[in-house]
Design a protein around this motif. Structure first.
Motif, PDB file in Angstrom:
ATOM      1  N   TYR A  19       0.839  -1.191   0.000  1.00 41.64           N
ATOM      2  CA  TYR A  19       0.000   0.000   0.000  1.00 41.64           C
ATOM      3  C   TYR A  19       0.878   1.246   0.000  1.00 41.64           C
ATOM      4  CZ  TYR A  19      -4.419  -2.407   0.755  1.00 41.64           C
ATOM      5  OH  TYR A  19      -5.536  -3.184   0.595  1.00 41.64           O
ATOM      6  N   LEU A  20       0.464   2.244  -0.772  1.00 41.43           N
ATOM      7  CA  LEU A  20       1.200   3.499  -0.891  1.00 41.43           C
ATOM      8  C   LEU A  20       0.252   4.663  -0.648  1.00 41.43           C
ATOM      9  CD1 LEU A  20       3.045   2.627  -4.217  1.00 41.43           C
ATOM     10  CD2 LEU A  20       4.078   2.695  -1.945  1.00 41.43           C
ATOM     11  N   LYS A  77      -8.295   0.484  -1.886  1.00 35.87           N
ATOM     12  CA  LYS A  77      -7.801   1.378  -0.847  1.00 35.87           C
ATOM     13  C   LYS A  77      -8.142   0.847   0.531  1.00 35.87           C
ATOM     14  CE  LYS A  77     -11.835   4.405  -0.822  1.00 35.87           C
ATOM     15  NZ  LYS A  77     -12.331   5.775  -0.951  1.00 35.87           N
ATOM     16  N   THR A  78      -7.392   1.352   1.484  1.00 38.99           N
ATOM     17  CA  THR A  78      -7.637   1.084   2.893  1.00 38.99           C
ATOM     18  C   THR A  78      -7.129   2.297   3.654  1.00 38.99           C
ATOM     19  OG1 THR A  78      -7.428  -0.576   4.633  1.00 38.99           O
ATOM     20  CG2 THR A  78      -5.424  -0.056   3.388  1.00 38.99           C
ATOM     21  N   SER A  79      -7.401   2.324   4.929  1.00 42.58           N
ATOM     22  CA  SER A  79      -6.941   3.445   5.743  1.00 42.58           C
ATOM     23  C   SER A  79      -6.112   2.902   6.900  1.00 42.58           C
ATOM     24  CB  SER A  79      -8.134   4.228   6.281  1.00 42.58           C
ATOM     25  OG  SER A  79      -7.691   5.271   7.107  1.00 42.58           O
ATOM     26  N   PHE A  80      -4.889   3.364   7.000  1.00 40.05           N
ATOM     27  CA  PHE A  80      -4.066   3.094   8.174  1.00 40.05           C
ATOM     28  C   PHE A  80      -3.005   4.170   8.263  1.00 40.05           C
ATOM     29  CE2 PHE A  80      -1.882   0.602   4.928  1.00 40.05           C
ATOM     30  CZ  PHE A  80      -0.547   0.813   5.182  1.00 40.05           C
ATOM     31  N   GLY A  81      -2.440   4.309   9.428  1.00 40.25           N
ATOM     32  CA  GLY A  81      -1.451   5.357   9.635  1.00 40.25           C
ATOM     33  C   GLY A  81      -2.061   6.743   9.507  1.00 40.25           C
ATOM     34  N   GLY A  82      -3.383   6.850   9.689  1.00 38.87           N
ATOM     35  CA  GLY A  82      -4.047   8.134   9.644  1.00 38.87           C
ATOM     36  C   GLY A  82      -4.323   8.673   8.252  1.00 38.87           C
ATOM     37  N   LYS A 103      -3.286   0.375  -3.363  1.00 38.45           N
ATOM     38  CA  LYS A 103      -2.466  -0.632  -4.016  1.00 38.45           C
ATOM     39  C   LYS A 103      -3.201  -1.113  -5.242  1.00 38.45           C
ATOM     40  CE  LYS A 103      -2.408  -5.063  -2.634  1.00 38.45           C
ATOM     41  NZ  LYS A 103      -3.041  -5.538  -3.814  1.00 38.45           N
ATOM     42  N   ILE A 104      -2.484  -1.770  -6.130  1.00 36.93           N
ATOM     43  CA  ILE A 104      -3.106  -2.314  -7.334  1.00 36.93           C
ATOM     44  C   ILE A 104      -4.121  -3.369  -6.896  1.00 36.93           C
ATOM     45  CG2 ILE A 104      -1.515  -4.208  -7.842  1.00 36.93           C
ATOM     46  CD1 ILE A 104      -2.439  -1.675 -10.476  1.00 36.93           C
ATOM     47  N   ARG A 138       3.772   0.012   9.427  1.00 38.29           N
ATOM     48  CA  ARG A 138       4.944   0.883   9.308  1.00 38.29           C
ATOM     49  C   ARG A 138       5.419   1.007   7.861  1.00 38.29           C
ATOM     50  NH1 ARG A 138       9.014  -0.396  13.565  1.00 38.29           N
ATOM     51  NH2 ARG A 138       7.524   0.764  14.809  1.00 38.29           N
ATOM     52  N   CYS A 139       5.652  -0.126   7.191  1.00 37.80           N
ATOM     53  CA  CYS A 139       6.235  -0.065   5.841  1.00 37.80           C
ATOM     54  C   CYS A 139       5.221  -0.330   4.727  1.00 37.80           C
ATOM     55  CB  CYS A 139       7.399  -1.041   5.720  1.00 37.80           C
ATOM     56  SG  CYS A 139       6.914  -2.779   5.675  1.00 37.80           S
ATOM     57  N   GLY A 140       4.024  -0.790   5.070  1.00 36.64           N
ATOM     58  CA  GLY A 140       3.004  -1.046   4.062  1.00 36.64           C
ATOM     59  C   GLY A 140       3.108  -2.392   3.377  1.00 36.64           C
ATOM     60  N   GLU A 141       4.051  -3.236   3.793  1.00 34.52           N
ATOM     61  CA  GLU A 141       4.184  -4.571   3.193  1.00 34.52           C
ATOM     62  C   GLU A 141       2.881  -5.341   3.346  1.00 34.52           C
ATOM     63  OE1 GLU A 141       6.053  -8.844   4.300  1.00 34.52           O
ATOM     64  OE2 GLU A 141       7.368  -7.143   4.677  1.00 34.52           O
ATOM     65  N   ILE A 142       2.575  -6.156   2.351  1.00 34.82           N
ATOM     66  CA  ILE A 142       1.352  -6.951   2.356  1.00 34.82           C
ATOM     67  C   ILE A 142       1.710  -8.431   2.343  1.00 34.82           C
ATOM     68  CG2 ILE A 142      -0.730  -7.533   1.057  1.00 34.82           C
ATOM     69  CD1 ILE A 142      -0.415  -4.746  -0.248  1.00 34.82           C
TER      70      ILE A 142
END
Length: 137
Positions: free
Chosen positions: A36-37, A73-78, A83-84, A98-102
């Protein structure tokens, strides 16, 4: 497996959106990065190639690409994260905050939950687990 860039071009055309270099570049960035970006991260990634690209332009395009199911889409980190879209099989995600790894979770508990919820029919769902990956923990 994700679609090819030409498939995304066709999705844009079918939805009556212009196929622009910036939109295609944005899609390519998501195709290359399996996490996620945020809009800010995309703006930073695109700023070398497109100096002065505005946050509003990025955000509008993210919204458009989400509306036509190119992105999810999703919501985290405020903030909203994108992501594709995953279209090859039904699954869920663990997302590092923290890093968005899935990491993909193949098991789906919804059928069991539907059994436990007397008289309901679940039409759709999205299950996401949040925490820290091994590298960030």
């Amino acid at each position: 497996m994700h679609k090819e860039l030409n498939d995304y071009k066709e999705l844009l055309k079918e939805a009556n959106f212009k196929v622009t270099k910036k939109r295609l570049r944005m899609i390519e960035l998501f195709m290359q990065d399996e996490r996620y970006l945020s809009a800010k991260e995309i703006q930073t990634m695109m700023s070398n190639e497109y100096p002065g690209i505005s946050y509003d332009t990025i955000y509008r395009n993210l919204h458009t690409l989400n509306d036509i199911n190119v992105l999810e889409k999703t919501s985290f980190g405020g903030e909203m994260q994108y992501k594709i879209s995953c279209t090859d099989h039904h699954h869920h995600h663990f997302i590092c905050e923290r890093c968005g790894e899935i990491q993909v979770i193949s098991y789906c508990p919804v059928a069991k939950w539907e059994e436990e919820l007397s008289g309901v029919k679940i039409n759709s769902h999205k299950i996401e687990l949040y925490g820290l990956c091994e590298n960030c923990a």
